[in-house]
Design a protein around this motif. Sequence first.
Motif, PDB file in Angstrom:
ATOM      1  N   ILE A  35     -13.682  -7.887 -18.438  1.00  0.00           N
ATOM      2  CA  ILE A  35     -12.905  -8.154 -17.225  1.00  0.00           C
ATOM      3  C   ILE A  35     -12.891  -6.891 -16.366  1.00  0.00           C
ATOM      4  CG2 ILE A  35     -10.651  -8.761 -16.273  1.00  0.00           C
ATOM      5  CD1 ILE A  35     -10.088 -10.361 -18.764  1.00  0.00           C
ATOM      6  N   PRO A  36     -13.458  -6.926 -15.161  1.00  0.00           N
ATOM      7  CA  PRO A  36     -13.483  -5.733 -14.303  1.00  0.00           C
ATOM      8  C   PRO A  36     -12.074  -5.234 -14.007  1.00  0.00           C
ATOM      9  CG  PRO A  36     -14.964  -7.422 -13.453  1.00  0.00           C
ATOM     10  CD  PRO A  36     -14.156  -8.065 -14.539  1.00  0.00           C
ATOM     11  N   LEU A  37     -11.946  -3.925 -13.898  1.00  0.00           N
ATOM     12  CA  LEU A  37     -10.656  -3.288 -13.672  1.00  0.00           C
ATOM     13  C   LEU A  37     -10.799  -2.258 -12.557  1.00  0.00           C
ATOM     14  CD1 LEU A  37      -7.718  -3.091 -14.789  1.00  0.00           C
ATOM     15  CD2 LEU A  37      -8.530  -1.194 -16.198  1.00  0.00           C
ATOM     16  N   LYS A  38      -9.770  -2.150 -11.730  1.00  0.00           N
ATOM     17  CA  LYS A  38      -9.784  -1.165 -10.651  1.00  0.00           C
ATOM     18  C   LYS A  38      -9.367   0.200 -11.190  1.00  0.00           C
ATOM     19  CE  LYS A  38      -8.755  -4.388  -6.863  1.00  0.00           C
ATOM     20  NZ  LYS A  38      -7.804  -4.713  -5.764  1.00  0.00           N
ATOM     21  N   PHE A  39     -10.144   1.227 -10.844  1.00  0.00           N
ATOM     22  CA  PHE A  39      -9.839   2.600 -11.232  1.00  0.00           C
ATOM     23  C   PHE A  39      -9.642   3.435  -9.972  1.00  0.00           C
ATOM     24  CE2 PHE A  39     -12.163   0.892 -14.830  1.00  0.00           C
ATOM     25  CZ  PHE A  39     -11.456   1.385 -15.923  1.00  0.00           C
ATOM     26  N   ARG A  40      -8.562   4.209  -9.951  1.00  0.00           N
ATOM     27  CA  ARG A  40      -8.309   5.165  -8.861  1.00  0.00           C
ATOM     28  C   ARG A  40      -8.253   6.561  -9.474  1.00  0.00           C
ATOM     29  NH1 ARG A  40      -4.849   0.953  -7.923  1.00  0.00           N
ATOM     30  NH2 ARG A  40      -3.119   2.105  -8.880  1.00  0.00           N
ATOM     31  N   LEU A  41      -9.356   7.284  -9.343  1.00  0.00           N
ATOM     32  CA  LEU A  41      -9.504   8.574  -9.999  1.00  0.00           C
ATOM     33  C   LEU A  41      -9.080   9.718  -9.080  1.00  0.00           C
ATOM     34  CD1 LEU A  41     -13.017   7.908 -11.560  1.00  0.00           C
ATOM     35  CD2 LEU A  41     -10.781   7.369 -12.521  1.00  0.00           C
ATOM     36  N   ASN A  42      -8.687  10.810  -9.686  1.00  0.00           N
ATOM     37  CA  ASN A  42      -8.307  12.017  -8.949  1.00  0.00           C
ATOM     38  C   ASN A  42      -9.541  12.898  -8.789  1.00  0.00           C
ATOM     39  OD1 ASN A  42      -7.227  14.319  -7.874  1.00  0.00           O
ATOM     40  ND2 ASN A  42      -5.666  14.610  -9.455  1.00  0.00           N
ATOM     41  N   SER A  43     -10.059  12.967  -7.589  1.00  0.00           N
ATOM     42  CA  SER A  43     -11.302  13.705  -7.345  1.00  0.00           C
ATOM     43  C   SER A  43     -11.157  15.183  -7.677  1.00  0.00           C
ATOM     44  CB  SER A  43     -11.741  13.531  -5.886  1.00  0.00           C
ATOM     45  OG  SER A  43     -11.984  12.174  -5.591  1.00  0.00           O
ATOM     46  N   GLN A  44     -10.005  15.760  -7.379  1.00  0.00           N
ATOM     47  CA  GLN A  44      -9.821  17.191  -7.610  1.00  0.00           C
ATOM     48  C   GLN A  44      -9.869  17.538  -9.091  1.00  0.00           C
ATOM     49  OE1 GLN A  44      -6.166  18.222  -5.667  1.00  0.00           O
ATOM     50  NE2 GLN A  44      -7.019  18.020  -3.600  1.00  0.00           N
ATOM     51  N   ALA A  45      -9.452  16.616  -9.952  1.00  0.00           N
ATOM     52  CA  ALA A  45      -9.453  16.892 -11.388  1.00  0.00           C
ATOM     53  C   ALA A  45     -10.867  17.075 -11.927  1.00  0.00           C
ATOM     54  CB  ALA A  45      -8.748  15.764 -12.138  1.00  0.00           C
ATOM     55  N   PHE A  46     -11.859  16.453 -11.272  1.00  0.00           N
ATOM     56  CA  PHE A  46     -13.233  16.557 -11.756  1.00  0.00           C
ATOM     57  C   PHE A  46     -13.808  17.946 -11.534  1.00  0.00           C
ATOM     58  CE2 PHE A  46     -12.836  11.948 -11.437  1.00  0.00           C
ATOM     59  CZ  PHE A  46     -13.381  11.558 -12.652  1.00  0.00           C
ATOM     60  N   ASP A  47     -13.314  18.682 -10.540  1.00  0.00           N
ATOM     61  CA  ASP A  47     -13.792  20.054 -10.328  1.00  0.00           C
ATOM     62  C   ASP A  47     -13.510  20.907 -11.555  1.00  0.00           C
ATOM     63  OD1 ASP A  47     -14.687  19.463  -7.764  1.00  0.00           O
ATOM     64  OD2 ASP A  47     -12.754  19.923  -6.851  1.00  0.00           O
ATOM     65  N   ASP A  48     -12.327  20.748 -12.121  1.00  0.00           N
ATOM     66  CA  ASP A  48     -11.969  21.514 -13.317  1.00  0.00           C
ATOM     67  C   ASP A  48     -12.806  21.084 -14.512  1.00  0.00           C
ATOM     68  OD1 ASP A  48     -10.211  23.412 -14.723  1.00  0.00           O
ATOM     69  OD2 ASP A  48      -9.444  21.636 -15.727  1.00  0.00           O
ATOM     70  N   LEU A  49     -13.037  19.769 -14.643  1.00  0.00           N
ATOM     71  CA  LEU A  49     -13.859  19.279 -15.751  1.00  0.00           C
ATOM     72  C   LEU A  49     -15.294  19.780 -15.649  1.00  0.00           C
ATOM     73  CD1 LEU A  49     -12.624  15.580 -15.985  1.00  0.00           C
ATOM     74  CD2 LEU A  49     -12.076  17.457 -17.531  1.00  0.00           C
ATOM     75  N   ILE A  50     -15.850  19.750 -14.441  1.00  0.00           N
ATOM     76  CA  ILE A  50     -17.228  20.204 -14.242  1.00  0.00           C
ATOM     77  C   ILE A  50     -17.360  21.686 -14.565  1.00  0.00           C
ATOM     78  CG2 ILE A  50     -19.008  20.566 -12.491  1.00  0.00           C
ATOM     79  CD1 ILE A  50     -18.018  17.985 -11.143  1.00  0.00           C
ATOM     80  N   ALA A  51     -16.361  22.474 -14.152  1.00  0.00           N
ATOM     81  CA  ALA A  51     -16.415  23.912 -14.399  1.00  0.00           C
ATOM     82  C   ALA A  51     -16.344  24.251 -15.884  1.00  0.00           C
ATOM     83  CB  ALA A  51     -15.287  24.602 -13.638  1.00  0.00           C
ATOM     84  N   LYS A  52     -15.737  23.360 -16.693  1.00  0.00           N
ATOM     85  CA  LYS A  52     -15.542  23.643 -18.108  1.00  0.00           C
ATOM     86  C   LYS A  52     -16.522  22.917 -19.014  1.00  0.00           C
ATOM     87  CE  LYS A  52     -10.576  24.572 -17.666  1.00  0.00           C
ATOM     88  NZ  LYS A  52      -9.211  24.147 -18.064  1.00  0.00           N
ATOM     89  N   VAL A  53     -17.516  22.250 -18.445  1.00  0.00           N
ATOM     90  CA  VAL A  53     -18.453  21.485 -19.271  1.00  0.00           C
ATOM     91  C   VAL A  53     -19.182  22.385 -20.257  1.00  0.00           C
ATOM     92  CG1 VAL A  53     -20.610  20.202 -19.219  1.00  0.00           C
ATOM     93  CG2 VAL A  53     -18.771  19.554 -17.687  1.00  0.00           C
ATOM     94  N   GLU A  54     -19.729  23.481 -19.776  1.00  0.00           N
ATOM     95  CA  GLU A  54     -20.513  24.354 -20.653  1.00  0.00           C
ATOM     96  C   GLU A  54     -19.645  24.990 -21.730  1.00  0.00           C
ATOM     97  OE1 GLU A  54     -23.650  28.097 -20.303  1.00  0.00           O
ATOM     98  OE2 GLU A  54     -23.255  26.786 -18.587  1.00  0.00           O
TER      99      GLU A  54
END
Length: 215
Positions: A14-33
Amino acid sequence: HVEAIESGVFRADIPLKFRLNSQAFDDLIAKVEITLKHAIEKEEKVPLNQVLNFEEVRDEIVAKLVELKEKPNRVENPLIYHLDVGAMYPNIILTNRLQPPSMVNEATCAGCDFNKPGCTCQRSMTWTWRGEFLPVKRNEYQTIRQQLEVESFPGERPTDAPRPFHELPLSEQASLERKRLADYCRKVYRKVKETRVEKRESTVCQREILSTSIQ
């Protein structure tokens, strides 16, 4: 502490609507390595020089995070994860017989046939009570209440005459009291609530006998 962020029916088809916080991804991307290195070297105990595709996996994860960041509002089929805590809460409830009817007081025990000298059916348990309340004192509340009682408030329609406080519906009186008290606390105490944690003790009936009446 258990918190339900959202309630509803969730299924992987069943498809679901997601509203993500774009700013939070900057921190995740910076910490991937850093996160990958910690998982490989600290958790898996594998030397980093033995990993042949580290950069490939890192770039793949970053690309997926960037895609999510650029399109934060999405409608997709969710991935369903079940986190099992070993039925912790039901086990605690059943082991200690904490069903609501088992929480008794002195009056309940006084009328119980099993309340005899030497009985072992009363179990005292200590628990933590947490309450939030306004820091205003009783005399301050009474002063604010008296001030409200001498004021007049607009009618329900613009053409209606002003209404005294005692003629307002109880719900509207309570709303005005809460607002006036909050404004007063914010001005005088620089806060609108206080939190108190206390250790309390309750009696739990170990017989789990429910009293019912048939009419």
